[in-house]
Design a protein around this motif. Structure first.
Motif, PDB file in Angstrom:
ATOM      1  N   SER A  67      86.614  31.121  80.918  1.00 36.35           N
ATOM      2  CA  SER A  67      86.335  32.302  81.514  1.00 36.35           C
ATOM      3  C   SER A  67      85.723  32.718  82.763  1.00 36.35           C
ATOM      4  O   SER A  67      85.308  33.540  83.153  1.00 36.35           O
ATOM      5  CB  SER A  67      85.690  33.207  80.291  1.00 36.35           C
ATOM      6  OG  SER A  67      84.446  32.634  80.312  1.00 36.35           O
TER       7      SER A  67
ATOM      8  N   THR B 278      91.350  40.984  81.998  1.00 33.97           N
ATOM      9  CA  THR B 278      90.399  41.525  82.064  1.00 33.97           C
ATOM     10  C   THR B 278      90.887  42.462  83.881  1.00 33.97           C
ATOM     11  O   THR B 278      91.695  42.467  84.182  1.00 33.97           O
ATOM     12  CB  THR B 278      89.122  40.512  83.426  1.00 33.97           C
ATOM     13  OG1 THR B 278      89.062  40.612  84.189  1.00 33.97           O
ATOM     14  CG2 THR B 278      90.510  39.307  83.771  1.00 33.97           C
ATOM     15  N   ASP B 279      89.433  43.000  84.202  1.00 34.11           N
ATOM     16  CA  ASP B 279      89.951  44.272  85.633  1.00 34.11           C
ATOM     17  C   ASP B 279      90.264  42.899  86.500  1.00 34.11           C
ATOM     18  O   ASP B 279      90.918  43.756  87.651  1.00 34.11           O
ATOM     19  CB  ASP B 279      89.116  44.645  85.548  1.00 34.11           C
ATOM     20  CG  ASP B 279      87.317  44.295  86.297  1.00 34.11           C
ATOM     21  OD1 ASP B 279      86.996  42.734  85.922  1.00 34.11           O
ATOM     22  OD2 ASP B 279      86.716  45.178  86.916  1.00 34.11           O
ATOM     23  N   GLU B 280      90.252  41.201  86.702  1.00 33.03           N
ATOM     24  CA  GLU B 280      89.825  41.136  87.262  1.00 33.03           C
ATOM     25  C   GLU B 280      92.027  41.275  87.908  1.00 33.03           C
ATOM     26  O   GLU B 280      91.835  40.291  88.735  1.00 33.03           O
ATOM     27  CB  GLU B 280      89.881  39.094  87.201  1.00 33.03           C
ATOM     28  CG  GLU B 280      87.784  39.669  86.991  1.00 33.03           C
ATOM     29  CD  GLU B 280      87.571  38.316  87.734  1.00 33.03           C
ATOM     30  OE1 GLU B 280      88.064  37.142  88.540  1.00 33.03           O
ATOM     31  OE2 GLU B 280      85.354  38.501  87.624  1.00 33.03           O
TER      32      GLU B 280
ATOM     33  N   TYR C 174      91.772  31.717  88.435  1.00 30.59           N
ATOM     34  CA  TYR C 174      91.254  32.213  86.691  1.00 30.59           C
ATOM     35  C   TYR C 174      91.671  33.730  86.118  1.00 30.59           C
ATOM     36  O   TYR C 174      92.589  33.697  85.145  1.00 30.59           O
ATOM     37  CB  TYR C 174      89.329  32.891  85.916  1.00 30.59           C
ATOM     38  CG  TYR C 174      89.134  33.940  85.413  1.00 30.59           C
ATOM     39  CD1 TYR C 174      89.081  33.479  84.192  1.00 30.59           C
ATOM     40  CD2 TYR C 174      88.619  35.258  86.170  1.00 30.59           C
ATOM     41  CE1 TYR C 174      88.950  34.170  83.456  1.00 30.59           C
ATOM     42  CE2 TYR C 174      88.332  36.171  84.788  1.00 30.59           C
ATOM     43  CZ  TYR C 174      88.406  35.617  84.046  1.00 30.59           C
ATOM     44  OH  TYR C 174      88.245  36.168  82.806  1.00 30.59           O
TER      45      TYR C 174
ATOM     46  N   ASN D  34      83.272  43.893  84.763  1.00 29.61           N
ATOM     47  CA  ASN D  34      82.014  43.047  83.791  1.00 29.61           C
ATOM     48  C   ASN D  34      81.022  43.612  82.854  1.00 29.61           C
ATOM     49  O   ASN D  34      80.391  44.148  82.986  1.00 29.61           O
ATOM     50  CB  ASN D  34      81.183  42.456  85.087  1.00 29.61           C
ATOM     51  CG  ASN D  34      81.711  41.711  86.639  1.00 29.61           C
ATOM     52  OD1 ASN D  34      82.858  42.132  86.863  1.00 29.61           O
ATOM     53  ND2 ASN D  34      80.847  40.504  86.576  1.00 29.61           N
TER      54      ASN D  34
ATOM     55  N   PRO E 234      70.419  32.613  93.513  1.00 30.48           N
ATOM     56  CA  PRO E 234      71.570  32.251  94.239  1.00 30.48           C
ATOM     57  C   PRO E 234      72.546  33.356  94.802  1.00 30.48           C
ATOM     58  O   PRO E 234      73.457  33.289  93.357  1.00 30.48           O
ATOM     59  CB  PRO E 234      71.946  30.819  94.228  1.00 30.48           C
ATOM     60  CG  PRO E 234      71.796  30.856  92.683  1.00 30.48           C
ATOM     61  CD  PRO E 234      70.720  31.409  92.069  1.00 30.48           C
TER      62      PRO E 234
ATOM     63  N   ARG F 284      81.624  32.236  97.556  1.00 36.50           N
ATOM     64  CA  ARG F 284      82.166  31.915  96.416  1.00 36.50           C
ATOM     65  C   ARG F 284      84.101  31.612  97.205  1.00 36.50           C
ATOM     66  O   ARG F 284      83.935  33.101  98.114  1.00 36.50           O
ATOM     67  CB  ARG F 284      82.696  32.229  95.479  1.00 36.50           C
ATOM     68  CG  ARG F 284      83.849  32.772  94.122  1.00 36.50           C
ATOM     69  CD  ARG F 284      83.818  33.799  93.192  1.00 36.50           C
ATOM     70  NE  ARG F 284      82.908  33.027  92.333  1.00 36.50           N
ATOM     71  CZ  ARG F 284      82.052  34.208  91.212  1.00 36.50           C
ATOM     72  NH1 ARG F 284      83.037  35.261  91.071  1.00 36.50           N
ATOM     73  NH2 ARG F 284      81.653  33.879  89.914  1.00 36.50           N
TER      74      ARG F 284
ATOM     75  N   HIS G 127      86.171  34.915  96.980  1.00 35.72           N
ATOM     76  CA  HIS G 127      85.571  36.061  96.538  1.00 35.72           C
ATOM     77  C   HIS G 127      85.805  37.365  96.632  1.00 35.72           C
ATOM     78  O   HIS G 127      85.809  38.280  97.468  1.00 35.72           O
ATOM     79  CB  HIS G 127      84.197  35.970  96.986  1.00 35.72           C
ATOM     80  CG  HIS G 127      83.156  36.251  96.288  1.00 35.72           C
ATOM     81  ND1 HIS G 127      81.090  36.790  96.761  1.00 35.72           N
ATOM     82  CD2 HIS G 127      83.095  37.436  95.066  1.00 35.72           C
ATOM     83  CE1 HIS G 127      80.616  37.284  95.700  1.00 35.72           C
ATOM     84  NE2 HIS G 127      81.221  37.552  95.135  1.00 35.72           N
TER      85      HIS G 127
ATOM     86  N   TYR H 164      76.069  25.112  93.615  1.00 40.27           N
ATOM     87  CA  TYR H 164      75.058  25.057  94.686  1.00 40.27           C
ATOM     88  C   TYR H 164      74.495  24.016  95.618  1.00 40.27           C
ATOM     89  O   TYR H 164      73.696  24.784  95.732  1.00 40.27           O
ATOM     90  CB  TYR H 164      74.437  26.413  93.795  1.00 40.27           C
ATOM     91  CG  TYR H 164      74.714  27.402  92.850  1.00 40.27           C
ATOM     92  CD1 TYR H 164      74.676  28.112  93.128  1.00 40.27           C
ATOM     93  CD2 TYR H 164      74.462  26.636  91.589  1.00 40.27           C
ATOM     94  CE1 TYR H 164      74.789  29.284  92.262  1.00 40.27           C
ATOM     95  CE2 TYR H 164      75.253  27.663  90.299  1.00 40.27           C
ATOM     96  CZ  TYR H 164      75.008  28.874  90.950  1.00 40.27           C
ATOM     97  OH  TYR H 164      75.744  30.159  90.147  1.00 40.27           O
TER      98      TYR H 164
HETATM   99  O1  DAU Z   1      85.217  41.413  86.013  1.00 43.77           O
HETATM  100  C1  DAU Z   1      85.315  40.134  84.738  1.00 43.77           C
HETATM  101  C2  DAU Z   1      84.836  39.382  84.613  1.00 43.77           C
HETATM  102  O2  DAU Z   1      84.330  39.014  85.155  1.00 43.77           O
HETATM  103  C3  DAU Z   1      85.497  38.434  83.609  1.00 43.77           C
HETATM  104  O3  DAU Z   1      87.014  38.530  83.523  1.00 43.77           O
HETATM  105  C4  DAU Z   1      84.962  37.364  84.192  1.00 43.77           C
HETATM  106  O4  DAU Z   1      85.545  36.378  82.650  1.00 43.77           O
HETATM  107  C5  DAU Z   1      83.752  37.035  84.014  1.00 43.77           C
HETATM  108  O5  DAU Z   1      83.121  35.649  84.157  1.00 43.77           O
HETATM  109  C6  DAU Z   1      83.073  38.000  85.527  1.00 43.77           C
HETATM  110  O6  DAU Z   1      83.488  37.321  86.230  1.00 43.77           O
HETATM  111  P1  DAU Z   1      82.875  37.392  87.580  1.00 43.77           P
HETATM  112  O7  DAU Z   1      82.476  36.492  88.757  1.00 43.77           O
HETATM  113  O8  DAU Z   1      82.191  38.853  88.483  1.00 43.77           O
HETATM  114  O9  DAU Z   1      81.522  37.277  87.421  1.00 43.77           O
HETATM  115  P2  DAU Z   1      79.926  36.442  87.468  1.00 43.77           P
HETATM  116  O10 DAU Z   1      79.144  36.660  86.694  1.00 43.77           O
HETATM  117  O11 DAU Z   1      80.455  34.648  88.197  1.00 43.77           O
HETATM  118  O12 DAU Z   1      79.776  36.995  88.455  1.00 43.77           O
HETATM  119  C7  DAU Z   1      79.205  38.390  89.505  1.00 43.77           C
HETATM  120  C8  DAU Z   1      78.918  38.183  90.292  1.00 43.77           C
HETATM  121  O13 DAU Z   1      77.910  37.767  91.126  1.00 43.77           O
HETATM  122  C9  DAU Z   1      80.476  38.105  91.733  1.00 43.77           C
HETATM  123  O14 DAU Z   1      80.379  38.666  92.923  1.00 43.77           O
HETATM  124  C10 DAU Z   1      80.031  36.526  92.314  1.00 43.77           C
HETATM  125  C11 DAU Z   1      78.483  36.641  92.242  1.00 43.77           C
HETATM  126  N1  DAU Z   1      78.092  35.422  91.937  1.00 43.77           N
HETATM  127  C12 DAU Z   1      77.354  35.015  90.172  1.00 43.77           C
HETATM  128  C13 DAU Z   1      76.709  33.899  90.226  1.00 43.77           C
HETATM  129  C14 DAU Z   1      76.948  32.920  89.183  1.00 43.77           C
HETATM  130  C15 DAU Z   1      76.199  35.555  92.157  1.00 43.77           C
HETATM  131  O15 DAU Z   1      75.506  35.713  94.446  1.00 43.77           O
HETATM  132  N2  DAU Z   1      75.295  34.209  92.355  1.00 43.77           N
HETATM  133  C16 DAU Z   1      76.098  33.229  91.436  1.00 43.77           C
HETATM  134  O16 DAU Z   1      75.228  32.123  91.071  1.00 43.77           O
END
Ligand code: DAU
Ligand code: NAD
Length: 334
Positions: free
Chosen positions: A84, A124-126, A148, A177, A203, A271, A274, A330
């Motif tokens: 995920s 997922t919305d992604e 993913y 999310n 970060p 990322r 992104h 990181y």
């Molecule tokens: O939108 C639904 C999705 O949300 C699910 O399908 C995925 O399983 C779930 O992991 C999540 O994906 P995201 O990539 O949106 O979630 P994440 O928590 O990894 O990141 C949220 C946002 O925060 C994204 O714009 C990246 C940013 N981020 C994330 C991490 C881990 C950072 O800026 N710094 C970080 O260290």
């Protein structure tokens, strides 16, 4: 008494959903089939594991043998099992294609063989990809942009094909999310809360202006219940909450609530690929009578409190392989 097969039930949303099911339908039977990858954790269900109507089976959804062993007699399958984390999919896409596509196929085949009454595929919305303005409807094309989300799109459409081709009663959800208790601390909100609690840096990728719509996990669980009961076979249901926030807004909220300084924020390499913004039109599920009941602030405050009060749960997770992953990903120490 209904029998549920919940796959990936030892993960974040799956464990919250099992807790929801057992309190909402006390007479039901739940089988939790989970491989226990790094993200699966039986501590997520410590309060449930002794119940007579709950059974845990350690197994892989790609393993036809175990799937065919647990499927007979199951009324409803809810498939949460997946790799995920977007960041991990960039480094190791193979695991995602295997579980999020092939694993869905194995479950669908067994569900067809044993005549399950409902198969809920948690997508997922992604799968829609990024949107600059406006919101995606269920009928919009899929433009996934990470390994993913592309794998999830594969599983999503494969489930649909089993409805069209074989008449399997499939429904598909695409949620935004989630946040809440028991979320593995590699994801934005639990990572930032737990780092801030320990006065470690947060970060932020790129400029921090990427937007996500945040939903409290309990609202998501109720939405799945509504779709499982009222959703039309073959249909997709978007699930959102109307809480669109930039990552910077989320970060500042956490720091302010914990009384921590803004100096903990660090901007790191973005990322790759992104997605800038996710946004859903969830009018269709609203038509089934569902809407979120938790406000963003109330749910965030509860979540922050939960991580503050449950160090026993997350401290052991932030060690070993996790620290290795963190360092590699990181290029910094935790
Ligand atoms: O939108 C639904 C999705 O949300 C699910 O399908 C995925 O399983 C779930 O992991 C999540 O994906 P995201 O990539 O949106 O979630 P994440 O928590 O990894 O990141 C949220 C946002 O925060 C994204 O714009 C990246 C940013 N981020 C994330 C991490 C881990 C950072 O800026 N710094 C970080 O260290
Ligand atoms: P998670 O990573 O916390 O949990 C995934 C669970 O699946 C873990 O318990 C893991 O052990 C298990 N698993 C992984 N591969 C498996 C396999 N091959 N066989 C059996 N079990 C396996 O994920 P989560 O955040 O709880 O997400 C659950 C589902 O919801 C996923 O399908 C995800 O794509 C979807 N989703 C998540 C979000 C979110 O914001 N977290 C939003 C929308 C949709």
């Amino acid at each position: 008494m209904e029998k549920f097969l919940v796959t990936g039930g030892a993960g974040f949303i799956g464990s919250n959903f099992i807790r929801y099911l057992i309190s909402r339908y006390p007479g039901c039977h739940v089988i939790n089939l989970d491989k226990l990858t790094y993200a699966g954790n039986l501590n997520n269900l410590r309060d449930i594991c002794g119940l007579p109507n709950y059974r845990f089976v350690r197994g892989d959804i790609c393993d036809e043998k175990v799937v065919n062993e647990v499927m007979p007699g199951v009324d409803i399958v809810i498939n949460f099992a997946a790799e995920s984390h977007v960041d991990r999919s960039i480094g190791s896409p193979g695991d995602f294609i295997r579980t999020d596509v092939f694993g869905v196929y194995v479950l669908l085949e067994a569900a067809k063989r044993y005549g399950v009454k409902k198969f809920v595929q948690i997508s997922t919305d992604e799968v829609y990809g990024s949107i600059e303005a406006g919101s995606f409807k269920e009928t919009d094309p899929l433009m996934p942009s990470s390994p993913y989300s592309a794998s999830k799109a594969g599983g999503d459409r494969l489930a649909y094909s089993y409805y069209v081709t074989y008449g399997l009663p499939v429904v598909i959800t695409r949620c935004s999310n989630n946040f809440g208790p028991y979320q593995y601390p590699e994801k934005l909100i639990p990572l930032f809360i737990t780092n801030a609690l320990d006065d470690k840096e947060l970060p932020i990728y790129g400029d921090g202006l990427n937007v996500r719509d945040w939903i409290y996990v309990e609202d998501h669980c109720r939405a799945i219940d509504v779709v499982m009961r009222e959703g039309k076979d073959g249909e997709v249901y978007n699930i959102g909450a109307g809480n669109e926030k930039t990552n910077l807004e989320i970060t500042e909220y956490i720091l302010d609530r914990l009384g921590k300084p803004r100096s903990l924020m660090v901007f790191v390499k973005d990322r790759p690929g992104h997605d800038r913004r996710y946004s859903l039109d969830w009018g269709k599920i609203r038509g089934l009578g569902w809407e979120p009941i938790h406000s963003f602030e109330e749910a965030m405050d509860r979540t922050i409190e939960w991580y503050r009060d449950n160090r026993w749960w997350w401290e052991p997770l932030k060690s070993g392989e996790y620290l290795e992953y963190y360092r590699r990903h990181y290029q910094r120490e935790l």
